[in-house]
Design an enzyme around this catalytic site. Structure first.
Site, short mmCIF file in Angstrom:
data_model
loop_
_atom_site.label_atom_id
_atom_site.label_comp_id
_atom_site.label_asym_id
_atom_site.label_seq_id
_atom_site.Cartn_x
_atom_site.Cartn_y
_atom_site.Cartn_z
N CYS A 2 0.79 -1.13 -0.04
CA CYS A 2 -0.05 -0.05 -0.11
C CYS A 2 0.87 1.12 0.10
O CYS A 2 1.57 1.52 1.02
CB CYS A 2 -0.88 -0.12 1.05
SG CYS A 2 -1.74 1.48 1.37
N GLU A 108 -4.29 1.96 -6.40
CA GLU A 108 -3.57 0.84 -6.86
C GLU A 108 -3.46 1.34 -8.62
O GLU A 108 -4.24 2.04 -9.10
CB GLU A 108 -4.02 -0.63 -6.83
CG GLU A 108 -3.23 -1.47 -7.24
CD GLU A 108 -1.90 -1.38 -6.65
OE1 GLU A 108 -0.95 -0.94 -7.61
OE2 GLU A 108 -1.49 -1.64 -5.50
#
Length: 242
Positions: A2, A108
């Site tokens: 992340c 993402e």
């Protein structure tokens, strides 16, 4: 892993989410941020003698034993669930200093290098996500300054998330907040299905850490070829960028 996420919520929203939060009398302003990058300050929820408190922490873990400068510690903004309990970097915090990192969304990327397409992922119901995290207290040996830092734990992506990346944040079910924060629960809490998620393509401005992180338009679907939020229907409850 992340590598980017957002925190945008009101005091009422974060208090309800935390079940509940011990709120300071003055309630300082909460600054909405839509493109948070590693080494900047984030909100974390920790367990104290007075209950659950919202604290500030540097996103990028620094172990208490670190003797060099903070910028020499490496990429510690994520900790992989597969080794977090045994890693020299994280094992002490895994036992004693856990936290919840509230998130409105995370990002993402897909596509080839140089043409990366950013996707924003959030809870399908618009609520907050509870990233499992660890925190630590470190004293800068050069200045004597105390620094609170944190990391987000990541896990293997589920089938829905795997179309974007092979990793995703480990997300906690609200019923497991107590067990995570007090240390009575372990890895099993980190591998529960995440909540139902949705995703959409956003502006490539998100690709730059120079984009103002308080700009709410960073979360908007792109105007050209707009992709509607796509729900995750594979999970009942439910990268290194993730």
């Amino acid at each position: 892993m992340c590598g980017r996420f957002s925190q945008a919520y009101s005091w009422d929203e974060i208090v309800a989410f935390s079940q509940p939060l011990t709120v300071p009398a003055d309630r300082p302003n909460l600054r909405a941020r839509y493109n948070i990058t590693p080494t900047t300050e984030v909100d974390i929820i920790v367990l104290t003698e007075t209950g659950r408190e919202l604290r500030k922490a540097r996103w990028g873990f620094i172990p208490a034993w670190w003797k060099d400068a903070a910028n020499k510690v490496g990429s510690t903004f994520n900790a992989r669930v597969e080794g977090v309990a045994d890693s020299r970097m994280f094992r002490s915090a895994y036992v004693k200093r856990r936290c919840i990192i509230p998130a409105s969304s995370f990002y993402e990327w897909t596509g080839p290098k140089g043409e990366r397409t950013p996707h924003r992922i959030s809870a399908a119901d618009g609520g907050l996500l509870a990233f499992a995290g660890l925190w630590e207290r470190w004293t800068n040996p050069a200045t004597g300054e105390e620094v609170i830092s944190c990391t987000i734990i990541t896990r293997a992506a589920d089938r829905w998330m795997s179309k974007l990346h092979d990793r995703m944040p480990a997300m906690l079910n609200p019923k497991n907040f107590d067990a995570w924060l007090d240390g009575s629960g372990g890895r099993e809490l980190l591998e529960h299905p995440p909540p139902e998620l949705r995703e959409w393509i956003v502006s490539t401005r998100v690709n730059s850490n120079r984009a103002p992180d308080d700009d709410p338009t960073l979360a908007d679907p792109v105007e050209s070829g707009e992709q509607k939020p796509e729900p995750n229907k594979e999970s009942p409850t439910q990268g290194d960028l993730f």
